[in-house]
Design a protein around this motif. Structure first.
Motif, short mmCIF file in Angstrom:
data_model
loop_
_atom_site.label_atom_id
_atom_site.label_comp_id
_atom_site.label_asym_id
_atom_site.label_seq_id
_atom_site.Cartn_x
_atom_site.Cartn_y
_atom_site.Cartn_z
N LEU A 661 -3.41 -8.33 10.03
CA LEU A 661 -4.49 -7.50 9.13
C LEU A 661 -3.74 -6.32 8.31
O LEU A 661 -3.80 -5.93 7.36
CB LEU A 661 -5.71 -6.81 10.00
CG LEU A 661 -6.77 -6.08 8.86
CD1 LEU A 661 -7.24 -6.75 7.91
CD2 LEU A 661 -7.63 -5.57 9.95
N THR A 662 -2.76 -5.63 9.41
CA THR A 662 -2.27 -4.38 8.92
C THR A 662 -1.26 -4.88 7.60
O THR A 662 -1.05 -4.04 6.81
CB THR A 662 -1.59 -3.60 9.90
OG1 THR A 662 -2.34 -3.46 11.04
CG2 THR A 662 -0.72 -2.55 9.72
N GLU A 663 -0.72 -6.02 7.85
CA GLU A 663 0.43 -6.09 7.10
C GLU A 663 -0.21 -6.67 5.66
O GLU A 663 0.20 -6.37 4.52
CB GLU A 663 1.17 -7.51 7.61
CG GLU A 663 2.06 -7.40 8.57
CD GLU A 663 2.58 -8.68 9.06
OE1 GLU A 663 3.92 -8.60 9.65
OE2 GLU A 663 1.94 -9.74 8.87
N ARG A 664 -1.51 -7.31 5.58
CA ARG A 664 -2.20 -7.54 4.39
C ARG A 664 -2.57 -6.29 3.90
O ARG A 664 -2.62 -6.03 2.45
CB ARG A 664 -3.36 -8.42 4.77
CG ARG A 664 -3.17 -9.82 5.12
CD ARG A 664 -4.41 -10.57 5.16
NE ARG A 664 -5.17 -10.42 6.26
CZ ARG A 664 -6.57 -9.94 6.32
NH1 ARG A 664 -7.35 -10.13 5.14
NH2 ARG A 664 -7.21 -9.91 7.41
N ILE A 665 -3.02 -5.26 4.50
CA ILE A 665 -3.34 -3.92 3.74
C ILE A 665 -2.40 -3.36 3.15
O ILE A 665 -2.20 -2.91 2.22
CB ILE A 665 -4.21 -3.19 5.00
CG1 ILE A 665 -5.28 -3.75 5.47
CG2 ILE A 665 -4.38 -1.52 4.30
CD1 ILE A 665 -6.15 -3.11 6.71
N MET A 666 -0.89 -3.28 4.02
CA MET A 666 0.16 -2.79 3.51
C MET A 666 0.65 -3.37 2.20
O MET A 666 1.02 -2.63 1.31
CB MET A 666 1.15 -2.73 4.50
CG MET A 666 0.99 -1.68 5.77
SD MET A 666 0.51 -0.24 5.50
CE MET A 666 -1.32 0.19 5.48
N ARG A 667 0.51 -4.64 2.27
CA ARG A 667 1.02 -5.34 1.03
C ARG A 667 0.14 -5.11 -0.15
O ARG A 667 0.85 -4.88 -1.42
CB ARG A 667 1.20 -6.93 1.18
CG ARG A 667 2.35 -7.26 2.17
CD ARG A 667 2.30 -9.05 2.01
NE ARG A 667 1.18 -9.58 2.80
CZ ARG A 667 1.27 -9.97 4.09
NH1 ARG A 667 2.55 -9.71 4.85
NH2 ARG A 667 0.28 -10.73 4.42
N GLU A 668 -1.20 -4.86 0.02
CA GLU A 668 -1.99 -4.41 -0.92
C GLU A 668 -1.73 -3.16 -1.48
O GLU A 668 -1.91 -2.98 -2.71
CB GLU A 668 -3.60 -4.97 -0.42
CG GLU A 668 -4.56 -4.45 -1.68
CD GLU A 668 -4.52 -5.36 -2.83
OE1 GLU A 668 -4.88 -5.08 -4.01
OE2 GLU A 668 -4.02 -6.43 -2.56
N CYS A 669 -1.50 -2.14 -0.67
CA CYS A 669 -1.23 -0.88 -1.25
C CYS A 669 0.15 -0.99 -1.89
O CYS A 669 0.34 -0.35 -3.13
CB CYS A 669 -0.74 0.01 0.08
SG CYS A 669 -2.45 0.60 0.97
N VAL A 795 -3.18 5.35 -1.36
CA VAL A 795 -1.97 4.39 -1.45
C VAL A 795 -0.95 4.68 -1.97
O VAL A 795 0.27 4.12 -1.35
CB VAL A 795 -2.57 3.41 -2.69
CG1 VAL A 795 -1.80 2.31 -3.33
CG2 VAL A 795 -4.00 2.61 -2.25
N ASN A 796 -0.58 5.73 -2.82
CA ASN A 796 0.55 6.22 -2.96
C ASN A 796 1.29 6.86 -1.80
O ASN A 796 2.57 6.63 -1.40
CB ASN A 796 0.66 7.33 -4.15
CG ASN A 796 -0.09 6.75 -5.50
OD1 ASN A 796 0.38 5.50 -5.81
ND2 ASN A 796 -0.42 7.45 -6.13
N LYS A 797 0.56 7.46 -0.88
CA LYS A 797 1.25 8.17 0.25
C LYS A 797 2.03 6.79 1.21
O LYS A 797 3.02 6.97 1.67
CB LYS A 797 0.37 8.97 1.07
CG LYS A 797 0.14 10.15 0.36
CD LYS A 797 -0.64 11.22 1.54
CE LYS A 797 -0.77 12.51 1.16
NZ LYS A 797 -1.73 13.34 2.05
N VAL A 798 0.93 5.74 1.30
CA VAL A 798 1.42 4.66 2.33
C VAL A 798 2.39 4.10 1.61
O VAL A 798 3.48 3.67 2.10
CB VAL A 798 0.29 3.77 2.63
CG1 VAL A 798 0.56 2.53 3.07
CG2 VAL A 798 -0.92 4.40 3.18
N ALA A 799 2.42 3.66 0.15
CA ALA A 799 3.44 2.84 -0.51
C ALA A 799 4.96 3.52 -0.49
O ALA A 799 5.93 2.87 -0.68
CB ALA A 799 2.90 2.45 -1.80
N TYR A 800 5.07 4.92 -0.82
CA TYR A 800 6.05 5.33 -0.88
C TYR A 800 6.55 6.07 0.39
O TYR A 800 7.41 7.23 0.35
CB TYR A 800 5.87 6.55 -2.07
CG TYR A 800 5.88 5.77 -3.45
CD1 TYR A 800 7.23 5.27 -4.04
CD2 TYR A 800 4.86 5.45 -4.02
CE1 TYR A 800 7.37 4.43 -5.20
CE2 TYR A 800 4.82 4.64 -5.31
CZ TYR A 800 5.85 4.21 -5.78
OH TYR A 800 5.92 3.24 -6.96
#
Length: 895
Positions: A661-669, A795-800
């Motif tokens: 589930l965490t991987e799916r959330i991170m990929r969406e971010c 989303v930006n904080k997580v993705a970058y």
């Protein structure tokens, strides 16, 4: 043979006569209404519809709206001689949905009553007790005592828990009341910690007292005739410990006088008696035979003195000249009005508890000379208790009857009467009447129109039986059976939003589902501040009962998706306003019902884009429920900083699902941020952007409840990985378990510890979101436009950030392997996994199926799974033996 004469085409010379045909019912279509027993139907709180088999002594059941069908096991006397018994004539389900009663009459002897106890699944019923009832003493009506208090929500959104109904049952469960043909009341109950059924019986025709230990005295027999009850109603008023019984009886002819009796009176044999004496003796008995014109009433008290229960019966004056050909009898009890009296002391308040109104609705059918369709009539009486006056010599209360109204439905026919409950306090003063037309005209059938309207379900005011402003609901019939197999009995759904009707045909039985009368379209916006379905859904959530009838109405393709989200939003607002904040115990059941709505709509929609969005919405609601269950499992198996090693593989299974589930959330971010970014620096979304952050999975970052559960799960996985990593391997199994978890977490492409720290910095911003915005997002199962600024920042904080290893996050080892080898390392599909434990279904025990989400599980099976030694894990599994993690019921029927 009568039905062949019903549909007569008009003359071809009359215009478009070939495209029209007339239909008309006959008196024989309504004759089953006058029979002593009609085909029973019951709709339980777990949304199971119970009916009688048309020809065999079997109890059939169907779950609504999954269409799962099954048969209830018959008691031993019935199963051993099925040819001697008739189909059950009385079916009654306890309000708690854990007990079931049915009565099977026997053609050549004593009938059989049976009690079933429900198991963990809706289709698991076991015979608890069965007993015989003498011929002529069969069951006519049944009701349960000790029912839980009901919840209602008004049109303004205010929730109320109604007062209790009937007498208290402090030492018995269940407690069942039966009225039998011999005009007796039977109280059947199980005392706590006593495994055997006890029955107290008392006559309804004369005052009497029966103690718990006192043996039953049998039936009452008249000197010259026999009164046999064929209609009965049991009334349980609010804030009243009395039980009201209304009955209507037949006067049967006296038994034939045998030769010995003649010899004792006359010296000659019957054949030698004078003819005029024989005629006089026969006429004296037969003149009084037939249906009584009175409705007999009786007050019953069930008391407990601290040692044993007792039954007090006091007959009341009858309602005289009530009418002939009684076909239906119902008590309708309304709750007391919500009026506060602050000037009264607590003691005076208790003594002056207000009681609601008690109505007795009786329906009559006059067949006349059987040359035309019958005439129907509904009569309403108000029954009021008057306390004894100070100057009265008796301390007994007196009862006053008042005929409120009489309503005739000619030329149509009244076929059933049902109480209204789903419209909150406003609906308590209404009653539903099923009115069937006796003739009509059909147009040429088309592909879109395969049914015809043959009647209406109307809402009538209890004050005068006039039509209410609610929109009547049509009664439909297939074109090939129009005017036949009429709906002659009905049962409301658990929340009253639907009505189930059954016909009287031998085969096949026509079981139909109708919507209850609804507010008219113009009143939905201006007349009511809360949609009725939203109020009913909130009341069902308060009462912890299924809302399948409400979710079915919201799942229909005719209901706009915007109306669905608005109804769910109103429902969750009611939960918030009445609880000063929504506790988790209400959020999870609400999410389960929202999941059912979006899942059913995704199944019925044809547009692929809309189907994908609806599928994502219901799956996210399911994931939020799953995550809450996973956190509970970690907590139950945790002891300070350590975890139960006996459940190591079970917790690794949960950790695997959390990592996925965490991987799916991170990929969406990452994908959402890449779409919005210009160059290398992330940019906030513009006002008119065409790609809003509305992916349902982003609720785990946007909604406080989902965000909190997500952060808690990350913390559990991080601590569990550290705990197993700190242990010294004492054996091969421990070594494998530790290596599996470490490899799982470290190869996920996510630094769980760093991600947890990052999410902590977003907690205050997430909790600062507007409460109504969060409730709207939870109702829609996806982020709302008002969440866009916050989600863009999150989303930006997580993705970058440096918590993600993007190549590892997006590219997995099994993606680089082709052929047979890929299947051995690729993750299993959801259909191969246990919906509760998130482990693999091992197939060693039969799996159960959730009727809401369709998931399979082995943890709900009564037999413990092999290889599980952790008592803490078993305790967590036990939580889901009755319900799935989404709140759905289990069934053992294979999908």
């Amino acid at each position: 043979m009568f039905h062949d004469m019903k549909s007569t085409p008009l003359s071809p010379s009359k215009g478009k006569a070939k495209e029209r045909r007339n239909w008309q019912t006959g008196w024989w279509d309504f004759e089953p209404l006058a029979e002593q027993s009609r085909r029973p139907v019951e709709w339980s709180q777990s949304s199971v519809i119970f009916t009688a088999h048309p020809t065999q002594p079997l109890l059939t059941a169907r779950h609504f709206s999954s269409s799962k069908q099954f048969t209830i096991p018959s008691p031993a006397p019935v199963a051993s001689a099925p040819g001697s018994y008739e189909p059950p004539t009385v079916i009654s389900v306890a309000p708690g949905d854990d007990w079931l009663f049915a009565y099977f009459p026997r053609r050549d002897g004593d009938g059989t009553g049976c009690l079933w106890k429900r198991g963990a699944q809706v289709d698991s019923w076991n015979v608890k007790e069965s007993w015989s009832l003498a011929q002529g003493a069969g069951v006519v009506a049944a009701s349960w005592l000790g029912t839980p208090r009901e919840w209602v929500v008004s049109s303004t959104g205010a929730s109320t828990r109604l007062p209790p109904r009937g007498p208290r049952t402090p030492v018995s469960s269940p407690t069942l009341i039966l009225v039998t043909q011999d005009n007796r009341i039977n109280v059947c109950f199980f005392r706590y910690y006593v495994p055997h059924l006890k029955i107290m019986s008392c006559s309804l025709t004369q005052p009497g007292i029966t103690m718990e230990a006192q043996p039953n005295l049998g039936t009452d027999k008249g000197a010259s005739s026999v009164r046999q009850c064929f209609r009965a109603a049991i009334g349980l008023a609010y804030n009243d410990t009395s039980i009201l019984i209304a009955t209507r009886s037949y006067i049967l002819p006296p038994p034939m006088t045998n030769a010995s009796q003649f010899d004792a009176t006359h010296p000659t044999l019957p054949g030698e008696m004078p003819p005029d004496l024989l005629l006089e003796d026969e006429s004296m008995g037969w003149e009084c035979c037939g249906e009584e014109l009175n409705i007999n009433l009786c007050e019953v008290q069930l008391r407990f003195n601290g040692l044993q229960m007792s039954l007090y019966v006091e007959p009341l004056p009858p309602i005289v000249h009530a009418g002939a050909s009684l076909v239906d009898l119902n008590f309708i009890c309304t709750p007391p009005p919500e009026t506060e009296q602050p000037s009264l002391s607590p003691k005076m308040k208790k003594n002056s508890e207000q009681k609601g109104h008690t109505y007795l609705a009786s329906a009559y059918l006059d067949f006349g000379d059987y040359a035309s369709t019958p005439k129907s009539e509904l009569v309403l009486h108000t029954i009021t208790r008057q306390p004894p006056t100070i100057n009265s010599n008796s301390n007994k209360s007196t009862w006053i009857y008042h005929k409120n109204a009489v309503r005739s439905f000619t030329p149509s026919v009244l076929t059933f009467v049902s109480p209204c409950s789903w419209l909150g306090e406003e609906g308590r003063n209404l009653v539903y009447a099923g009115i069937v037309d006796t003739f009509g005209t059909l147009r040429k059938p088309s592909l879109k129109r395969k049914e015809a309207i043959i009647g209406r379900i109307r809402a009538l005011n209890l004050s005068d039986l006039t039509d209410n402003d609610l929109q009547p609901s049509p009664i439909l019939s297939t074109l090939d059976r129009v005017g036949q197999d009429l709906p002659l009995n009905a049962a409301p759904s658990p929340n009253g939003a639907l009505i189930c009707t059954v016909s009287s045909s031998l085969w096949p039985v026509q079981t139909s589902i109708h919507t209850s009368p609804r507010p008219r379209a113009s009143e939905d916006v201006s007349g009511l501040s809360i949609p009725p379905l939203a109020a009913a859904l909130a009341a069902a959530t308060f009462a912890r009962k299924t809302a399948s009838d409400i979710t079915h109405a919201l799942s229909l393709a005719t209901t706009p998706i915007s109306e669905v989200s608005d109804t769910l939003h109103h429902a969750i607002n009611i939960l918030e306003n009445n609880q000063n904040g929504i506790p988790n115990s209400f959020i999870l059941p609400f999410l389960g019902e929202a999941m059912v709505v979006y899942r059913h709509r995704a199944t019925n929609v044809t547009d692929n884009k809309e189907k994908d969005l609806l599928t994502a919405r219901w799956k996210i609601a399911h994931d939020i429920c799953s995550l809450a269950a996973c956190n509970r499992a970690f907590e139950d198996c945790q002891d300070g900083d350590t975890y139960d090693l006996d459940a190591v593989w079970q917790l690794i299974g949960l950790s695997t699902w959390v990592v996925s589930l965490t991987e799916r959330i991170m990929r969406e971010c990452v994908l959402s941020c890449d779409v919005r970014a210009h160059g290398t620096e992330p940019q906030p979304p513009s006002a008119g952007t065409s790609t809003p952050l509305n992916a349902p999975i982003l609720l785990f970052l946007g909604h406080p409840f989902a965000f909190q559960n997500f952060g808690t799960a990350l913390g559990h996985v991080t601590r569990y990985r550290a705990y197993l990593g700190s242990l010294s391997a004492k054996g091969e199994v421990a070594q494998i378990a530790r290596d599996v978890l470490i490899d799982l977490v470290d190869s996920s492409g996510v630094d769980f510890a760093a991600l947890g720290t990052l999410l902590v910095s977003l907690v205050q911003e997430c909790q600062a979101l507007d409460g109504d915005t969060c409730r709207e997002a939870l109702a829609a199962c996806q982020p709302t436009p008002a969440m866009q600024p916050y989600l863009s920042n999150a989303v930006n904080k997580v993705a970058y950030s440096k918590v993600l290893n993007k190549p590892t996050l997006f590219i997995k080892p099994y993606d680089l392997v082709d052929g047979v080898g890929r299947s051995s390392i690729a993750p299993r599909k959801d259909k191969d996994k246990d919906v509760v434990s998130k482990g693999v279904l091992n197939g060693q025990v039969p799996s159960l199926t959730c009727l809401s989400c369709g998931g399979k599980s082995e943890v709900g099976v009564d037999v413990s799974l092999p290889g599980i030694t952790s008592l803490r894990w078993r305790g967590w599994e036990k939580m889901w033996s009755l319900r799935c993690i989404c709140g759905g019921s289990w069934t053992s029927i294979a999908t």
